[in-house]
Enzyme design. Sequence first.
Site, PDB file in Angstrom:
ATOM      1  N   ASN A  14       0.836  -1.208   0.000  1.00  0.00           N
ATOM      2  CA  ASN A  14       0.000   0.000   0.000  1.00  0.00           C
ATOM      3  C   ASN A  14       0.865   1.250   0.000  1.00  0.00           C
ATOM      4  O   ASN A  14       0.562   2.231  -0.677  1.00  0.00           O
ATOM      5  CB  ASN A  14      -0.929   0.006   1.213  1.00  0.00           C
ATOM      6  CG  ASN A  14      -2.180  -0.811   0.982  1.00  0.00           C
ATOM      7  OD1 ASN A  14      -3.021  -0.423   0.187  1.00  0.00           O
ATOM      8  ND2 ASN A  14      -2.274  -1.936   1.640  1.00  0.00           N
ATOM      9  N   ARG A  91       0.900  -1.692  14.840  1.00  0.00           N
ATOM     10  CA  ARG A  91       0.972  -1.367  16.266  1.00  0.00           C
ATOM     11  C   ARG A  91      -0.275  -0.576  16.646  1.00  0.00           C
ATOM     12  O   ARG A  91      -0.664   0.354  15.931  1.00  0.00           O
ATOM     13  CB  ARG A  91       2.224  -0.543  16.584  1.00  0.00           C
ATOM     14  CG  ARG A  91       3.527  -1.176  16.211  1.00  0.00           C
ATOM     15  CD  ARG A  91       3.762  -2.473  16.925  1.00  0.00           C
ATOM     16  NE  ARG A  91       3.806  -2.288  18.381  1.00  0.00           N
ATOM     17  CZ  ARG A  91       3.722  -3.303  19.248  1.00  0.00           C
ATOM     18  NH1 ARG A  91       3.540  -4.540  18.797  1.00  0.00           N
ATOM     19  NH2 ARG A  91       3.783  -3.091  20.531  1.00  0.00           N
ATOM     20  N   LEU A  93      -1.934   2.312  18.484  1.00  0.00           N
ATOM     21  CA  LEU A  93      -1.402   3.594  18.934  1.00  0.00           C
ATOM     22  C   LEU A  93      -2.125   4.081  20.191  1.00  0.00           C
ATOM     23  O   LEU A  93      -3.319   3.843  20.356  1.00  0.00           O
ATOM     24  CB  LEU A  93      -1.546   4.613  17.802  1.00  0.00           C
ATOM     25  CG  LEU A  93      -0.733   4.256  16.542  1.00  0.00           C
ATOM     26  CD1 LEU A  93      -1.225   5.045  15.345  1.00  0.00           C
ATOM     27  CD2 LEU A  93       0.752   4.491  16.787  1.00  0.00           C
ATOM     28  N   ASN A 107      -5.955   5.585   7.852  1.00  0.00           N
ATOM     29  CA  ASN A 107      -5.602   4.164   7.919  1.00  0.00           C
ATOM     30  C   ASN A 107      -6.396   3.401   6.871  1.00  0.00           C
ATOM     31  O   ASN A 107      -7.526   3.788   6.553  1.00  0.00           O
ATOM     32  CB  ASN A 107      -5.921   3.603   9.313  1.00  0.00           C
ATOM     33  CG  ASN A 107      -5.577   2.119   9.424  1.00  0.00           C
ATOM     34  OD1 ASN A 107      -4.500   1.685   9.012  1.00  0.00           O
ATOM     35  ND2 ASN A 107      -6.518   1.335   9.948  1.00  0.00           N
ATOM     36  N   HIS A 109      -7.999  -0.376   6.164  1.00  0.00           N
ATOM     37  CA  HIS A 109      -8.383  -1.604   6.871  1.00  0.00           C
ATOM     38  C   HIS A 109      -9.046  -2.557   5.879  1.00  0.00           C
ATOM     39  O   HIS A 109      -9.921  -2.137   5.118  1.00  0.00           O
ATOM     40  CB  HIS A 109      -9.353  -1.274   8.007  1.00  0.00           C
ATOM     41  CG  HIS A 109      -9.756  -2.468   8.795  1.00  0.00           C
ATOM     42  ND1 HIS A 109      -8.929  -3.056   9.728  1.00  0.00           N
ATOM     43  CD2 HIS A 109     -10.895  -3.196   8.780  1.00  0.00           C
ATOM     44  CE1 HIS A 109      -9.534  -4.095  10.257  1.00  0.00           C
ATOM     45  NE2 HIS A 109     -10.732  -4.219   9.690  1.00  0.00           N
ATOM     46  N   THR A 141      -9.126   7.552  14.824  1.00  0.00           N
ATOM     47  CA  THR A 141      -9.526   8.129  16.106  1.00  0.00           C
ATOM     48  C   THR A 141      -9.031   7.183  17.193  1.00  0.00           C
ATOM     49  O   THR A 141      -8.423   6.157  16.902  1.00  0.00           O
ATOM     50  CB  THR A 141     -11.067   8.237  16.199  1.00  0.00           C
ATOM     51  OG1 THR A 141     -11.602   6.906  16.150  1.00  0.00           O
ATOM     52  CG2 THR A 141     -11.633   9.075  15.054  1.00  0.00           C
ATOM     53  N   LEU A 144     -10.151   1.833  17.841  1.00  0.00           N
ATOM     54  CA  LEU A 144      -9.461   1.053  16.807  1.00  0.00           C
ATOM     55  C   LEU A 144     -10.352   0.789  15.589  1.00  0.00           C
ATOM     56  O   LEU A 144     -11.516   0.423  15.738  1.00  0.00           O
ATOM     57  CB  LEU A 144      -9.005  -0.293  17.386  1.00  0.00           C
ATOM     58  CG  LEU A 144      -8.148  -1.166  16.460  1.00  0.00           C
ATOM     59  CD1 LEU A 144      -6.789  -0.511  16.205  1.00  0.00           C
ATOM     60  CD2 LEU A 144      -7.990  -2.570  17.023  1.00  0.00           C
ATOM     61  N   GLN A 173      -7.769  -3.849  -4.751  1.00  0.00           N
ATOM     62  CA  GLN A 173      -8.625  -2.668  -4.565  1.00  0.00           C
ATOM     63  C   GLN A 173      -8.016  -1.681  -3.567  1.00  0.00           C
ATOM     64  O   GLN A 173      -8.183  -0.469  -3.700  1.00  0.00           O
ATOM     65  CB  GLN A 173     -10.016  -3.105  -4.106  1.00  0.00           C
ATOM     66  CG  GLN A 173     -10.755  -3.976  -5.108  1.00  0.00           C
ATOM     67  CD  GLN A 173     -10.785  -3.370  -6.499  1.00  0.00           C
ATOM     68  OE1 GLN A 173     -11.054  -2.174  -6.661  1.00  0.00           O
ATOM     69  NE2 GLN A 173     -10.451  -4.167  -7.501  1.00  0.00           N
ATOM     70  N   GLU A 174      -7.294  -2.217  -2.587  1.00  0.00           N
ATOM     71  CA  GLU A 174      -6.625  -1.321  -1.631  1.00  0.00           C
ATOM     72  C   GLU A 174      -5.663  -0.389  -2.367  1.00  0.00           C
ATOM     73  O   GLU A 174      -5.571   0.803  -2.064  1.00  0.00           O
ATOM     74  CB  GLU A 174      -5.861  -2.142  -0.589  1.00  0.00           C
ATOM     75  CG  GLU A 174      -6.742  -2.944   0.350  1.00  0.00           C
ATOM     76  CD  GLU A 174      -5.941  -3.685   1.410  1.00  0.00           C
ATOM     77  OE1 GLU A 174      -6.259  -4.854   1.679  1.00  0.00           O
ATOM     78  OE2 GLU A 174      -4.988  -3.083   1.946  1.00  0.00           O
TER      79      GLU A 174
HETATM   80  C1  GRF Z   1      -3.200  -4.801   3.984  1.00  0.00           C
HETATM   81  O1  GRF Z   1      -4.201  -5.724   3.651  1.00  0.00           O
HETATM   82  C2  GRF Z   1      -3.797  -3.745   4.871  1.00  0.00           C
HETATM   83  O2  GRF Z   1      -5.167  -3.485   4.650  1.00  0.00           O
HETATM   84  C3  GRF Z   1      -3.617  -4.346   6.216  1.00  0.00           C
HETATM   85  O3  GRF Z   1      -2.361  -4.995   6.188  1.00  0.00           O
HETATM   86  C4  GRF Z   1      -2.107  -5.407   4.852  1.00  0.00           C
HETATM   87  C5  GRF Z   1      -0.736  -4.849   4.612  1.00  0.00           C
HETATM   88  O4  GRF Z   1      -0.334  -4.860   3.361  1.00  0.00           O
HETATM   89  N1  GRF Z   1      -3.664  -3.375   7.295  1.00  0.00           N
HETATM   90  P1  GRF Z   1       0.970  -4.038   2.877  1.00  0.00           P
HETATM   91  O5  GRF Z   1       1.989  -4.084   3.990  1.00  0.00           O
HETATM   92  O6  GRF Z   1       0.549  -2.658   2.569  1.00  0.00           O
HETATM   93  O7  GRF Z   1       1.417  -4.798   1.671  1.00  0.00           O
END
Ligand code: GRF
Length: 195
Positions: A14, A91, A93, A107, A109, A141, A144, A173-174
């Site tokens: 990402n 982690r 926070l 973030n 998720h 926020t 979590l 999609q991310e």
């Molecule tokens: C991703 O699926 C993200 O949504 C989640 O951890 C995974 C990490 O992927 N929090 P990367 O480290 O960005 O490849």
Amino acid sequence: MKRVAILISGGGSNMVALLNSMTGDHPARPVLVASNDPGAGGLVKAAAAGVATAAVDHRPYGKDRASFEAELVQHLEAAAPDILCLAGFMRVLTPDFVRRFEGRMLNIHPSLLPKYPGLHTHQRAIDAGDAEAGCTVHEVTAVLDDGPLLGQARVPVLPGDTADSLAARVLVQEHRLYPAVLRRYAAGDRRPVLL
Ligand code: GRF
């Protein structure tokens, strides 16, 4: 031009998608990629892309999150980001840290929040018999995996899907959603991106 810092814990796919998007007429540029794991593969990718990196190993701090964060904040303050992106940062926070960056920390998720905050999101969607899964970008926020929604992308859950096959479909999609949200957010536009 907005300054963006990115926190990672692992491979950083990402993070790489965000770096690759911040070019041309994009209203932001990366100033730092930092990790809680000095061995995170993403740090090598960020350095290869010419972005400053930092690592603060959380393990020597044990349960002392505040001291870990104090060292991390030193690197962040030196980079002076306008926006902080959590990208696979694993982690939890403290409220103090969240307060420091509240209103400018994002973030991603891997679920359709508010469904399935926390871990094992893909297996939980499969076990629940959901027809759809996906990912969410939200402002961070103190709660979590909560906070104002800034974007969501949906994918079908297919017959025979495993957590891994669904995770791979969601990750594609991310890599579209997070850059699209960051571009809009850095321009001061908080309207959700829906893919
Ligand atoms: C991703 O699926 C993200 O949504 C989640 O951890 C995974 C990490 O992927 N929090 P990367 O480290 O960005 O490849």
